[in-house]
Write an enzyme that holds these catalytic residues in place. Structure first.
Site, PDB file in Angstrom:
ATOM      1  N   ARG A 239       0.856  -1.175   0.000  1.00 38.60           N
ATOM      2  CA  ARG A 239       0.000   0.000   0.000  1.00 38.60           C
ATOM      3  C   ARG A 239       0.896   1.231   0.000  1.00 38.60           C
ATOM      4  O   ARG A 239       1.972   1.243   0.604  1.00 38.60           O
ATOM      5  CB  ARG A 239      -0.933   0.013   1.213  1.00 38.60           C
ATOM      6  CG  ARG A 239      -2.101  -0.951   1.102  1.00 38.60           C
ATOM      7  CD  ARG A 239      -3.098  -0.509   0.042  1.00 38.60           C
ATOM      8  NE  ARG A 239      -4.291  -1.343  -0.014  1.00 38.60           N
ATOM      9  CZ  ARG A 239      -4.472  -2.338  -0.882  1.00 38.60           C
ATOM     10  NH1 ARG A 239      -3.504  -2.634  -1.746  1.00 38.60           N
ATOM     11  NH2 ARG A 239      -5.598  -3.028  -0.875  1.00 38.60           N
ATOM     12  N   GLU A 268      -3.223   7.828  -4.045  1.00 35.54           N
ATOM     13  CA  GLU A 268      -3.723   7.392  -5.354  1.00 35.54           C
ATOM     14  C   GLU A 268      -5.061   8.056  -5.680  1.00 35.54           C
ATOM     15  O   GLU A 268      -5.895   8.232  -4.786  1.00 35.54           O
ATOM     16  CB  GLU A 268      -3.904   5.864  -5.350  1.00 35.54           C
ATOM     17  CG  GLU A 268      -2.619   5.092  -5.281  1.00 35.54           C
ATOM     18  CD  GLU A 268      -2.840   3.588  -5.365  1.00 35.54           C
ATOM     19  OE1 GLU A 268      -3.900   3.140  -5.863  1.00 35.54           O
ATOM     20  OE2 GLU A 268      -1.937   2.848  -4.942  1.00 35.54           O
ATOM     21  N   HIS A 286      -1.122   0.517 -10.175  1.00 33.58           N
ATOM     22  CA  HIS A 286      -1.774  -0.439  -9.277  1.00 33.58           C
ATOM     23  C   HIS A 286      -2.282  -1.659 -10.058  1.00 33.58           C
ATOM     24  O   HIS A 286      -3.472  -1.985 -10.052  1.00 33.58           O
ATOM     25  CB  HIS A 286      -2.923   0.220  -8.511  1.00 33.58           C
ATOM     26  CG  HIS A 286      -3.187  -0.422  -7.185  1.00 33.58           C
ATOM     27  ND1 HIS A 286      -3.432   0.281  -6.035  1.00 33.58           N
ATOM     28  CD2 HIS A 286      -3.247  -1.734  -6.818  1.00 33.58           C
ATOM     29  CE1 HIS A 286      -3.626  -0.551  -5.023  1.00 33.58           C
ATOM     30  NE2 HIS A 286      -3.516  -1.789  -5.479  1.00 33.58           N
TER      31      HIS A 286
END
Length: 321
Positions: A239, A268, A286
């Site tokens: 993450r 993000e 991602h």
């Protein structure tokens, strides 16, 4: 026939997943691909019996106490740092996730980023695309040969073990790792070290595979980056908030570390211009589990979690505080 439970799916999912879900639930699928707003989520929690959320959907302590109807959150994804599980439980809700399905796909992306960064593939491809490549010569784009080097894994869970397996058996890499609890069997020869900094100092490539959330926020900061070797590469498929992005940019700009391969970012989908401008970093949007069969398996697992809940069975992948 009794009315089917009403379930809200927050983003479009593969057709096979939605077809299976429609067999069990009165299904509503949101067409938008961005996360819901807090007000939208509040309305969903008040109207539906269950929700199938995913990354970024706001399910914090400021939203969950107002849940009037929803009693289950079947998260699409193994990571659930966007869900305050304690607040969900206090509101009488069950939370589940989709472990296992994501393991190999995420490990593959970690290895991809390791190789892209070590061999300067992003930088070299950009030169081919923009026409600045002048042809082969013996000293162009000299990178790091990873075979026989040392891999450091931060977080030796399912994904960490899968990354270690690929790197040890595929590239003959030695493996060191940090994990808060003792790990007896990593599937490969590996040494558990006592701190994150020790792993950062020992490894040529460091791969992060810890959960996001408050407990691990900025686990990798300036001090940890300073411990890395000058040619060291940091790979993050965990993450974005695990890494202090400003400290990473500073380390990359100064050349105190060799490079970074990133699939996740602190805010993000915002990626700082300073990061995008660097040549010694590989950037992916991602992609960790972005394969149709993997996303289908994840979705079917989330549907099964929902089905079990409404059938009064044990939820297979329940998450608890």
């Amino acid at each position: 026939m009794a009315d089917l439970p009403r379930v809200f799916v927050t983003r479009p999912l593969p057709d096979k997943v939605l077809e299976e879900a429609a067999r069990h639930f009165d299904l509503t699928v949101r067409a938008e691909t961005q996360p819901l707003s807090k007000s939208e989520m509040g309305s969903v929690l008040a109207e539906y019996d269950g929700v199938l959320p995913t990354l970024g959907d706001p399910l914090g302590a400021d939203v969950l106490p107002g849940a009037d109807k929803a009693r289950v959150l079947a998260n699409f994804g193994v990571g659930y740092n966007h869900i305050d599980v304690a607040a969900a439980e206090a509101a009488g809700m069950v939370v589940s996730n989709t472990p296992g399905a994501v393991t190999d796909a995420t490990a593959d992306i970690a290895v991809l980023l390791m190789l892209m960064t070590a061999r300067r593939a992003s930088e070299a491809e950009a030169a081919v695309r923009d026409g600045s490549w002048e042809g082969w010569h013996p000293t162009q784009y000299l990178g790091l040969h990873v075979s026989g080097k040392t891999l450091g894994v931060i977080g030796m869970g399912r994904i960490g073990k899968a990354i270690a397996k690929r790197c040890h058996f595929g590239f003959g890499m030695d493996v060191v790792f940090y994990n808060r609890s003792t790990v007896a069997d990593c599937g490969v020869p590996a040494r558990q070290l006592g701190s994150v900094a020790e792993v950062m100092a020992a490894a040529d490539v460091v791969s992060l595979s810890v959960p996001g959330g408050a407990a691990n926020q900025h686990m990798i900061g300036a001090a940890e980056l300073d411990a890395m070797k000058p040619h060291g590469i940091l790979v993050n498929t965990a993450r974005g908030d695990v890494v202090d992005e400003a400290a990473l940019i500073a380390a990359l700009q100064s050349g105190s570390i060799g490079g970074a391969g990133l699939d996740v970012y602190e805010n993000e989908p915002e990626v700082p211009e300073a990061l995008r401008a660097l040549k010694n970093v590989s950037l992916l949007p991602h992609l960790g589990t972005a394969a149709l069969d993997v996303r289908t398996q994840m979705g079917l697992m989330a549907v099964e979690n929902l089905r079990a809940f409404f059938a009064g069975e044990d939820v297979p992948n329940r998450v608890t505080v």
